[in-house]
Design a protein around this motif. Sequence first.
Motif, PDB file in Angstrom:
ATOM      1  N   SER A 274       5.511   4.691   6.972  1.00 15.75           N
ATOM      2  CA  SER A 274       6.195   4.494   5.408  1.00 15.75           C
ATOM      3  C   SER A 274       7.325   3.625   5.733  1.00 15.75           C
ATOM      4  O   SER A 274       7.395   2.846   4.992  1.00 15.75           O
ATOM      5  CB  SER A 274       6.623   5.874   5.093  1.00 15.75           C
ATOM      6  N   LEU A 275       8.194   3.593   6.691  1.00 19.62           N
ATOM      7  CA  LEU A 275       9.285   2.717   6.777  1.00 19.62           C
ATOM      8  C   LEU A 275       9.048   1.423   7.328  1.00 19.62           C
ATOM      9  O   LEU A 275       9.734   0.578   7.119  1.00 19.62           O
ATOM     10  CB  LEU A 275      10.148   3.402   7.825  1.00 19.62           C
ATOM     11  N   TRP A 276       7.673   1.176   7.919  1.00 16.76           N
ATOM     12  CA  TRP A 276       7.390  -0.066   8.070  1.00 16.76           C
ATOM     13  C   TRP A 276       6.878  -0.922   6.965  1.00 16.76           C
ATOM     14  O   TRP A 276       6.998  -2.141   6.786  1.00 16.76           O
ATOM     15  CB  TRP A 276       6.083   0.010   9.061  1.00 16.76           C
ATOM     16  N   LEU A 277       6.600  -0.278   5.815  1.00 16.52           N
ATOM     17  CA  LEU A 277       6.072  -0.987   4.675  1.00 16.52           C
ATOM     18  C   LEU A 277       7.552  -1.415   4.024  1.00 16.52           C
ATOM     19  O   LEU A 277       8.550  -0.921   4.335  1.00 16.52           O
ATOM     20  CB  LEU A 277       5.786   0.158   3.706  1.00 16.52           C
ATOM     21  N   LYS A 278       7.666  -2.680   3.622  1.00 17.29           N
ATOM     22  CA  LYS A 278       8.504  -3.254   2.877  1.00 17.29           C
ATOM     23  C   LYS A 278       9.036  -2.673   1.479  1.00 17.29           C
ATOM     24  O   LYS A 278       8.077  -2.447   0.825  1.00 17.29           O
ATOM     25  CB  LYS A 278       8.223  -4.813   2.601  1.00 17.29           C
ATOM     26  N   PRO A 279      10.250  -2.335   1.306  1.00 13.94           N
ATOM     27  CA  PRO A 279      10.637  -1.599   0.027  1.00 13.94           C
ATOM     28  C   PRO A 279      10.499  -2.549  -1.228  1.00 13.94           C
ATOM     29  O   PRO A 279      10.688  -3.750  -0.881  1.00 13.94           O
ATOM     30  CB  PRO A 279      12.197  -1.153   0.277  1.00 13.94           C
ATOM     31  N   SER A 280       9.892  -1.974  -2.220  1.00 14.82           N
ATOM     32  CA  SER A 280       9.698  -2.867  -3.493  1.00 14.82           C
ATOM     33  C   SER A 280      10.885  -2.495  -4.289  1.00 14.82           C
ATOM     34  O   SER A 280      12.038  -2.298  -3.643  1.00 14.82           O
ATOM     35  CB  SER A 280       8.382  -2.390  -4.076  1.00 14.82           C
ATOM     36  N   LYS A 281      10.827  -2.539  -5.601  1.00 16.47           N
ATOM     37  CA  LYS A 281      11.986  -2.370  -6.361  1.00 16.47           C
ATOM     38  C   LYS A 281      12.495  -0.755  -6.330  1.00 16.47           C
ATOM     39  O   LYS A 281      11.909   0.018  -6.371  1.00 16.47           O
ATOM     40  CB  LYS A 281      11.520  -2.742  -7.691  1.00 16.47           C
ATOM     41  N   PRO A 282      13.657  -0.769  -6.341  1.00 21.24           N
ATOM     42  CA  PRO A 282      14.380   0.791  -6.295  1.00 21.24           C
ATOM     43  C   PRO A 282      13.686   1.592  -7.355  1.00 21.24           C
ATOM     44  O   PRO A 282      13.584   0.926  -8.443  1.00 21.24           O
ATOM     45  CB  PRO A 282      15.761   0.504  -6.474  1.00 21.24           C
ATOM     46  N   PHE A 283      13.657   2.908  -7.193  1.00 22.46           N
ATOM     47  CA  PHE A 283      13.469   3.780  -8.227  1.00 22.46           C
ATOM     48  C   PHE A 283      14.225   3.707  -9.462  1.00 22.46           C
ATOM     49  O   PHE A 283      15.601   3.740  -9.186  1.00 22.46           O
ATOM     50  CB  PHE A 283      13.124   5.186  -7.492  1.00 22.46           C
TER      51      PHE A 283
END
Length: 241
Positions: free
Chosen positions: A112-121
């Motif tokens: 999960s942490l390898w995935l690039k974060p998208s917009k914040p919740f």
Amino acid sequence: MDYQTILLINAIVGIASCLTSLTGFGYALVGTPFLVLFLPPKIAVPLVLFSSLPLSAMLTWEAYRDMSPGRIGGWLAGALGGCAIGVYGLANYPESIMKQVIGGFTLVGAVSLWLKPSKPFQREGLVGSLAGFLSGILGGASGMSGPPIVLLGLKQGWDYRKFRADMIGYFTLLHTSIVILFGNVGILSSETLILGVSALPGLSLGYLLGLVLKPRVSQVHFRILTIALVCFGGVLALLWH
């Protein structure tokens, strides 16, 4: 317990303590996978959380001015129910199953942490309580309560100094609660307590080394280090049989 085992525990605890001093989490994520290689999970997991309490107290004293009680309270509200589920699993399921659960959850967190974060919740409070619930389950079952909270913080893009302080406050309260639950269900044995006390030299040295290195950690370094920690746990989980 022979002296070689005590030295090995101190070495593992020392590394875990240093990394936790830098990031605010990672003690169990580093400690549990190694300790469970030569100790049963029902000893290794309580040992990790019990031995972390002195470190948590020292880090809390150092970071409490930067803590956000509202954010910590939201995580903890979700976590308390989750940790009871995790402790039940640790107390009632075979060690082989618990090793697979611990390894599997760690690997999920790493991927999960390898995935690039998208917009914040947008609904940060609700998501924070859910992350706390998952964190509580992981903490009760394996001691490794960090990945859900770390993933949320990286996605939200919080300032790393305040995020580190909030994780310190949260994990101090959560892990203390889990240790109390361990005592209530009979998992916290005298052997665990003795091993926890014997790990104090390694823990203290790791904490002091972390204090020396902490001023050199930037926002970028913090992100790399936290992702590397979780990925390390995931890769190590693949080696468990």
